[in-house]
Design an enzyme around this catalytic site. Structure first.
Site, PDB file in Angstrom:
ATOM      1  N   SER A  30    -102.069  17.204 -48.816  1.00 35.26           N
ATOM      2  CA  SER A  30    -103.322  17.765 -48.328  1.00 35.26           C
ATOM      3  C   SER A  30    -104.312  17.920 -49.491  1.00 35.26           C
ATOM      4  O   SER A  30    -104.605  16.952 -50.174  1.00 35.26           O
ATOM      5  CB  SER A  30    -103.060  19.076 -47.578  1.00 35.26           C
ATOM      6  OG  SER A  30    -104.159  19.443 -46.786  1.00 35.26           O
ATOM      7  N   ASP A 107    -102.370  13.492 -37.091  1.00 39.68           N
ATOM      8  CA  ASP A 107    -102.807  14.658 -37.875  1.00 39.68           C
ATOM      9  C   ASP A 107    -104.076  15.240 -37.246  1.00 39.68           C
ATOM     10  O   ASP A 107    -105.070  14.533 -37.079  1.00 39.68           O
ATOM     11  CB  ASP A 107    -103.074  14.211 -39.311  1.00 39.68           C
ATOM     12  CG  ASP A 107    -103.268  15.342 -40.286  1.00 39.68           C
ATOM     13  OD1 ASP A 107    -103.883  16.363 -39.918  1.00 39.68           O
ATOM     14  OD2 ASP A 107    -102.826  15.189 -41.439  1.00 39.68           O
ATOM     15  N   HIS A 136     -99.559  16.811 -39.855  1.00 43.20           N
ATOM     16  CA  HIS A 136     -99.843  17.300 -41.206  1.00 43.20           C
ATOM     17  C   HIS A 136     -98.703  18.186 -41.742  1.00 43.20           C
ATOM     18  O   HIS A 136     -98.846  18.832 -42.744  1.00 43.20           O
ATOM     19  CB  HIS A 136    -101.147  18.108 -41.149  1.00 43.20           C
ATOM     20  CG  HIS A 136    -101.870  18.227 -42.452  1.00 43.20           C
ATOM     21  ND1 HIS A 136    -102.625  17.206 -42.970  1.00 43.20           N
ATOM     22  CD2 HIS A 136    -101.968  19.254 -43.331  1.00 43.20           C
ATOM     23  CE1 HIS A 136    -103.172  17.605 -44.111  1.00 43.20           C
ATOM     24  NE2 HIS A 136    -102.786  18.840 -44.357  1.00 43.20           N
TER      25      HIS A 136
END
EC number: 3.1.2.12
Length: 161
Positions: A30, A107, A136
């Site tokens: 991320s 995601d 995610h």
């Protein structure tokens, strides 16, 4: 965090355990994946291998990134370019790199992450793998982490001991 990861943490790690400086890689998830891309590309002699999971790739073009960059760097958008992975990649002139990026196709944050903005250049080959049905989560990471270790190991072959 840029200075901490690229300098302080790097230096600290060398005092804790022996490090073969010819075999240092960086990866993250991320925002950490974004950091890995930016730090690795901006410090190519320190980090010989780069990979990322679901990184935010083009923060100057999305609301999350604009808010963060304004908060950290101020409103002058000309200073943001050096902290945007897709922009840093465009001007990368370091040693040739093969960079692995895994992105979950399911995601919820995909529109903000913008992996399509990562384009290969003469000196950096980007392999963005869209993983169907993954989001995610840490399950996503655990499903592909072995591939990232293999990616880094293959980048280190023939370097150092």
């Amino acid at each position: 965090m840029y200075d901490y990861v690229s300098q302080e943490l790097f230096d600290l790690a060398q005092t804790i355990a022996p490090i073969d400086l010819a075999k240092v890689g960086i990866f993250g998830h991320s925002m950490g994946g974004h950091g890995a891309l930016v730090i690795g590309l901006r410090n190519p002699l320190k980090f010989q291998s780069i990979s990322a999971f679901a990184p935010i790739c083009n923060p100057i073009s999305v609301p999350w990134g604009q808010k963060a960059l304004t908060g950290y760097l101020g409103a002058d958008q000309s200073t943001w370019q050096q902290y945007d992975a897709s922009q840093v990649l465009k001007s990368y002139t370091g040693p040739r790199r093969s960079i692995l990026v895994d992105q979950g196709a399911a995601d919820n944050f995909l529109a903000q992450l913008r992996p399509e903005t990562l384009k290969s250049t003469e000196n950096a080959v980007i392999n963005v793998r869209m993983q169907p049905e993954f989001d995610h989560s840490y399950y996503f990471i655990s499903s592909f982490i072995a591939d990232h270790f293999e990616h880094h190991a293959s980048n280190f072959k023939g370097k150092g001991n």
